[in-house]
Motif scaffolding. Structure first.
Motif, PDB file in Angstrom:
ATOM      1  N   LEU A 107       0.854  -1.219   0.181  1.00  0.00           N
ATOM      2  CA  LEU A 107      -0.110  -0.206   0.130  1.00  0.00           C
ATOM      3  C   LEU A 107       0.909   1.068   0.012  1.00  0.00           C
ATOM      4  O   LEU A 107       1.971   1.265   0.749  1.00  0.00           O
ATOM      5  N   SER A 108       0.377   2.786  -0.490  1.00  0.00           N
ATOM      6  CA  SER A 108       1.042   3.319  -0.829  1.00  0.00           C
ATOM      7  C   SER A 108       0.349   4.505  -0.841  1.00  0.00           C
ATOM      8  O   SER A 108      -1.084   4.824  -0.703  1.00  0.00           O
ATOM      9  N   PHE A 109       0.332   5.738  -1.334  1.00  0.00           N
ATOM     10  CA  PHE A 109       0.054   6.620  -1.414  1.00  0.00           C
ATOM     11  C   PHE A 109       0.070   7.951  -2.922  1.00  0.00           C
ATOM     12  O   PHE A 109       1.832   8.129  -3.011  1.00  0.00           O
ATOM     13  N   ASP A 110      -0.463   7.901  -3.097  1.00  0.00           N
ATOM     14  CA  ASP A 110      -0.052   8.992  -4.631  1.00  0.00           C
ATOM     15  C   ASP A 110      -0.008  10.620  -3.664  1.00  0.00           C
ATOM     16  O   ASP A 110      -0.401  11.409  -3.412  1.00  0.00           O
ATOM     17  N   PRO A 111       1.375  10.299  -4.288  1.00  0.00           N
ATOM     18  CA  PRO A 111       1.557  12.145  -4.298  1.00  0.00           C
ATOM     19  C   PRO A 111       1.121  13.343  -4.320  1.00  0.00           C
ATOM     20  O   PRO A 111       1.093  14.435  -3.748  1.00  0.00           O
ATOM     21  N   LYS A 112       0.116  13.305  -5.601  1.00  0.00           N
ATOM     22  CA  LYS A 112      -0.457  14.960  -5.481  1.00  0.00           C
ATOM     23  C   LYS A 112      -2.026  14.362  -4.887  1.00  0.00           C
ATOM     24  O   LYS A 112      -3.003  15.556  -4.030  1.00  0.00           O
ATOM     25  N   TRP A 113      -2.187  13.402  -3.333  1.00  0.00           N
ATOM     26  CA  TRP A 113      -3.412  13.552  -3.209  1.00  0.00           C
ATOM     27  C   TRP A 113      -2.852  14.858  -2.050  1.00  0.00           C
ATOM     28  O   TRP A 113      -1.524  14.453  -1.443  1.00  0.00           O
ATOM     29  N   PRO A 114      -4.310  15.555  -1.944  1.00  0.00           N
ATOM     30  CA  PRO A 114      -3.666  16.450  -0.454  1.00  0.00           C
ATOM     31  C   PRO A 114      -3.786  15.850   0.960  1.00  0.00           C
ATOM     32  O   PRO A 114      -4.182  14.730   0.801  1.00  0.00           O
ATOM     33  N   THR A 115      -3.282  16.051   2.445  1.00  0.00           N
ATOM     34  CA  THR A 115      -2.435  15.040   3.351  1.00  0.00           C
ATOM     35  C   THR A 115      -3.403  16.286   4.278  1.00  0.00           C
ATOM     36  O   THR A 115      -3.261  17.516   4.485  1.00  0.00           O
ATOM     37  N   ALA A 116      -4.372  15.908   5.074  1.00  0.00           N
ATOM     38  CA  ALA A 116      -4.765  16.505   5.645  1.00  0.00           C
ATOM     39  C   ALA A 116      -3.750  16.328   7.737  1.00  0.00           C
ATOM     40  O   ALA A 116      -2.040  15.845   7.122  1.00  0.00           O
ATOM     41  N   ALA A 117      -3.857  16.435   9.056  1.00  0.00           N
ATOM     42  CA  ALA A 117      -2.863  16.990   9.774  1.00  0.00           C
ATOM     43  C   ALA A 117      -2.261  15.575  10.244  1.00  0.00           C
ATOM     44  O   ALA A 117      -1.321  15.356  10.518  1.00  0.00           O
ATOM     45  N   SER A 118      -3.075  14.311  10.449  1.00  0.00           N
ATOM     46  CA  SER A 118      -3.049  13.079  10.154  1.00  0.00           C
ATOM     47  C   SER A 118      -2.188  12.841   8.801  1.00  0.00           C
ATOM     48  O   SER A 118      -2.653  12.895   7.857  1.00  0.00           O
ATOM     49  N   SER A 119      -0.602  11.988   9.117  1.00  0.00           N
ATOM     50  CA  SER A 119      -0.428  11.904   8.167  1.00  0.00           C
ATOM     51  C   SER A 119      -0.619  10.579   7.065  1.00  0.00           C
ATOM     52  O   SER A 119      -0.493  10.462   6.162  1.00  0.00           O
ATOM     53  N   TRP A 120      -1.344   9.712   7.476  1.00  0.00           N
ATOM     54  CA  TRP A 120      -2.607   8.419   6.704  1.00  0.00           C
ATOM     55  C   TRP A 120      -3.489   9.007   6.040  1.00  0.00           C
ATOM     56  O   TRP A 120      -3.718   8.391   5.389  1.00  0.00           O
ATOM     57  N   LEU A 121      -3.770  10.246   6.590  1.00  0.00           N
ATOM     58  CA  LEU A 121      -5.631  10.807   5.612  1.00  0.00           C
ATOM     59  C   LEU A 121      -5.584  11.360   4.808  1.00  0.00           C
ATOM     60  O   LEU A 121      -4.758  12.778   4.572  1.00  0.00           O
ATOM     61  N   LYS A 122      -5.255  10.534   3.684  1.00  0.00           N
ATOM     62  CA  LYS A 122      -5.542  11.592   2.453  1.00  0.00           C
ATOM     63  C   LYS A 122      -6.301  11.844   1.587  1.00  0.00           C
ATOM     64  O   LYS A 122      -7.361  11.380   1.649  1.00  0.00           O
ATOM     65  N   VAL A 123      -6.982  13.025   0.984  1.00  0.00           N
ATOM     66  CA  VAL A 123      -8.396  13.416   1.091  1.00  0.00           C
ATOM     67  C   VAL A 123      -8.468  12.468  -0.711  1.00  0.00           C
ATOM     68  O   VAL A 123      -7.603  13.109  -1.635  1.00  0.00           O
ATOM     69  N   VAL A 124      -9.440  12.262  -0.596  1.00  0.00           N
ATOM     70  CA  VAL A 124      -9.373  10.691  -1.955  1.00  0.00           C
ATOM     71  C   VAL A 124     -10.962  10.575  -1.667  1.00  0.00           C
ATOM     72  O   VAL A 124     -11.194   9.967  -1.732  1.00  0.00           O
ATOM     73  N   PRO A 125     -11.846  12.106  -2.023  1.00  0.00           N
ATOM     74  CA  PRO A 125     -13.005  11.747  -2.444  1.00  0.00           C
ATOM     75  C   PRO A 125     -14.223  10.586  -2.985  1.00  0.00           C
ATOM     76  O   PRO A 125     -14.892  10.047  -3.003  1.00  0.00           O
ATOM     77  N   GLU A 126     -12.799  10.296  -4.339  1.00  0.00           N
ATOM     78  CA  GLU A 126     -13.869   9.387  -5.428  1.00  0.00           C
ATOM     79  C   GLU A 126     -13.860   7.854  -4.972  1.00  0.00           C
ATOM     80  O   GLU A 126     -14.008   6.565  -5.000  1.00  0.00           O
ATOM     81  N   GLY A 127     -12.478   7.660  -4.169  1.00  0.00           N
ATOM     82  CA  GLY A 127     -12.033   6.547  -2.708  1.00  0.00           C
ATOM     83  C   GLY A 127     -13.596   6.008  -2.418  1.00  0.00           C
ATOM     84  O   GLY A 127     -13.607   4.991  -1.598  1.00  0.00           O
ATOM     85  N   PHE A 128     -14.512   7.259  -1.780  1.00  0.00           N
ATOM     86  CA  PHE A 128     -15.837   6.621  -0.664  1.00  0.00           C
ATOM     87  C   PHE A 128     -17.264   6.354  -1.730  1.00  0.00           C
ATOM     88  O   PHE A 128     -17.662   5.134  -1.830  1.00  0.00           O
ATOM     89  N   ALA A 129     -16.553   6.949  -2.603  1.00  0.00           N
ATOM     90  CA  ALA A 129     -17.486   5.677  -4.172  1.00  0.00           C
ATOM     91  C   ALA A 129     -16.957   4.300  -4.019  1.00  0.00           C
ATOM     92  O   ALA A 129     -17.979   3.803  -4.089  1.00  0.00           O
ATOM     93  N   TRP A 130     -15.887   4.166  -4.387  1.00  0.00           N
ATOM     94  CA  TRP A 130     -15.190   3.085  -4.758  1.00  0.00           C
ATOM     95  C   TRP A 130     -15.383   1.917  -3.887  1.00  0.00           C
ATOM     96  O   TRP A 130     -16.579   1.400  -4.069  1.00  0.00           O
ATOM     97  N   THR A 131     -15.326   2.155  -2.621  1.00  0.00           N
ATOM     98  CA  THR A 131     -15.941   1.410  -1.257  1.00  0.00           C
ATOM     99  C   THR A 131     -17.097   0.775  -1.116  1.00  0.00           C
ATOM    100  O   THR A 131     -17.742  -0.460  -0.878  1.00  0.00           O
ATOM    101  N   LEU A 132     -18.109   2.206  -1.008  1.00  0.00           N
ATOM    102  CA  LEU A 132     -19.506   1.829  -1.224  1.00  0.00           C
ATOM    103  C   LEU A 132     -19.414   1.194  -1.936  1.00  0.00           C
ATOM    104  O   LEU A 132     -20.762  -0.027  -1.904  1.00  0.00           O
ATOM    105  N   ASN A 133     -19.756   1.398  -3.232  1.00  0.00           N
ATOM    106  CA  ASN A 133     -20.239   0.545  -4.456  1.00  0.00           C
ATOM    107  C   ASN A 133     -19.201  -1.200  -3.902  1.00  0.00           C
ATOM    108  O   ASN A 133     -19.521  -1.782  -4.726  1.00  0.00           O
ATOM    109  N   LYS A 134     -18.027  -1.062  -3.523  1.00  0.00           N
ATOM    110  CA  LYS A 134     -17.352  -2.439  -3.618  1.00  0.00           C
ATOM    111  C   LYS A 134     -18.458  -3.832  -2.077  1.00  0.00           C
ATOM    112  O   LYS A 134     -18.914  -4.321  -2.537  1.00  0.00           O
TER     113      LYS A 134
END
Length: 498
Positions: free
Chosen positions: A354-381
């Motif tokens: 597992l890794s992160f796309d460097p283009k994804w914005p990061t919150a104060a938590s290093s693990w929390l990248k802002v990827v809203p399309e991932g929410f829809a992916w998860t719900l559909n999964k």
């Protein structure tokens, strides 16, 4: 085609597109919008009025260096004493529901049913009654990481007896409080709980070879199913509530076009290890994960797989033990397959990195990248894996360093809600509720008070723990009132006088 019909068709298509776009920003009737907390993170009063010590009390007192700022939850947001103020805050924001957890050691100080702490029961009765008086629906988690320390001294989640201990605790909660609760979550984030038996980042901070977390996981599944069946057989007819479990499921995107299969394997390891035994048609652990952990175990010289086998009796007992799917979702990963050579181990037991796309914005938590399309992916999964179960989003939120003008949090919530609504309207995902983590700035486990998730600010430097609404709380208030995603506002935070 005549010109007038041509223009009429264009207008019709535009009208349909407008309706779809509008619906994609509107919450359906009956949809619940709320916010959340957990007992250890907000209550404080760690040794007040009969409460026994929890594993997080012990972890932070005995090993303060495992927490970034060496802090603890002894006082936290002091919600034990300020619960009425917090209910007023929830009412001011206008939430439909409030997700809270119960402290096992506040109710059963020594973990066992022979000693019930009436003060703990009465405390939660006051909260539940206060929420009901404000027409706020309580969503109650029985266990959010804080079992009694005495049970940990007997093995905690690695002792199969904890299935019985949790059953006794659950039955007491159902009997004493169940008539006030319509939505029950048994256990929050099993995978994260079990990390406490794989290292020192989470309580109890034990590194039990590479076996402890899998024993923990199996006992949690058994405990959840047992509590579910107790409710189903002894309390459902009278109380009429819904029972589920809460699972963290991130989005998964292939790092390269060749890694599409790896996204499923990554999902099965992080989410499916808990979800598959409960929600899938056949039950049991995901086959790909069972196989790979089994192969690794054999290569390591173990007599049996480090992931204990579920008997057919338990497979059938765990399968279907749900009324809804409780989902925690924050972020996403890039996933790539790690090839296995003859005689070598599967990487990280699952064979994916597992890794992160460097283009994804990061919150104060290093693990929390802002990827809203991932929410829809998860719900559909979840929709495709488990025949579209009812989903209640139990946590979704953004961390910063405590800004009152928290525009980035609003941007995050807006984009994730939009992705969720798109999954609902365009893909047919059966989502019935959404919960912002969290109502208050609180103790964020190993990160202490260095990362803030609250839509309400808490001043931890003031012994009175005063609260202030952040801009995101005002934005959420407008969303709930309008029942649709509203334009992002720009206004000064309000200091509530309660």
């Amino acid at each position: 085609m005549e010109l007038r019909y041509f223009f009429a068709l264009i207008i019709l298509n535009l009208s349909i597109e407008w309706v779809i776009a509008r619906n994609n920003h509107t919450f359906p009737d009956g949809f619940l919008i709320g916010t959340a907390s957990s007992a250890y993170q907000v209550e404080g009063a760690w040794n007040t009025n009969g409460k026994g010590p929890s594993i997080w009390d012990n972890f932070t007192h005995e090993h303060p260096y495992f927490v970034v700022d060496r802090s603890n939850g002894d006082v936290a947001a002091d919600s034990y004493h300020k619960y009425n103020e917090d209910i007023d805050l929830l009412n001011e924001i206008g939430v439909d529901h409030y997700r809270l957890s119960l402290s096992w050691p506040r109710i059963l100080p020594n973990g066992f049913s022979n000693r019930i702490n009436r003060d703990g029961i009465d405390y939660y009765k006051r909260i539940l009654n206060g929420l009901r008086e404000k027409n706020i629906e309580p969503v109650v988690t029985l266990y959010h990481w804080d079992h009694p320390q005495i049970l940990e001294e007997m093995g905690g989640w690695t002792n199969e007896l904890i299935v019985e201990w949790f059953a006794d605790y659950s039955r007491i909660v159902f009997r004493e409080l169940g008539d006030k609760i319509k939505y029950i979550a048994t256990i929050n984030e099993p995978i994260m709980i079990c990390e406490g038996y794989a290292g020192t980042e989470k309580a109890p901070g034990k590194k039990i070879l590479d076996i402890g977390k899998y024993i923990c996981l199996q006992n949690i599944l058994k405990a959840h199913a047992t509590a579910y069946h107790i409710y189903d057989e002894e309390f459902r007819a009278k109380q009429g509530g819904k029972v589920g479990i809460v699972i963290p499921c991130p989005g998964m995107f292939p790092k390269t076009e060749q890694d599409t299969e790896a996204t499923d394997t990554g999902y099965q390891y992080i989410c499916g290890l808990v979800a598959h035994p409960i929600y899938s048609k056949n039950g049991d652990y995901p086959e790909v994960i069972k196989t790979r952990i089994g192969e690794n175990s054999k290569l390591q010289g173990y007599a049996a797989s480090r992931l204990p086998e579920l008997s057919q009796r338990w497979i059938q007992y765990i399968k279907g033990s749900y009324d809804y799917f409780g989902l925690n979702h924050y972020s996403s990963f890039l996933v790539e397959a790690v090839p296995k050579k003859n005689g070598s181990l599967w990487y990280n037991d699952c064979g994916v990195k597992l890794s992160f796309d460097p283009k994804w914005p990061t919150a104060a938590s290093s693990w929390l990248k802002v990827v809203p399309e991932g929410f829809a992916w998860t719900l559909n999964k979840i929709r495709t894996e488990y025949e579209n179960p009812p989903v209640y989003v139990m946590e979704n939120g953004y961390s910063d360093t405590g800004e009152l003008q928290d525009h980035k949090r609003i941007d995050y919530l807006q984009s994730y809600m939009k992705s969720m609504l798109k999954a609902m309207y365009q893909d047919g995902c059966d989502v019935r509720g959404y919960t912002v983590w969290s109502i208050l700035d609180n103790f964020e486990w190993e990160r202490g008070y260095t990362e803030k998730f609250g839509i309400v600010n808490v001043d931890f430097n003031d012994t009175n723990r005063p609260r202030k609404l952040k801009l995101s709380a005002l934005w959420l208030k407008n969303v709930i009132r309008a029942r649709r995603l509203e334009p992002i506002i720009d206004a000064a935070p309000i200091v509530l006088s309660l």
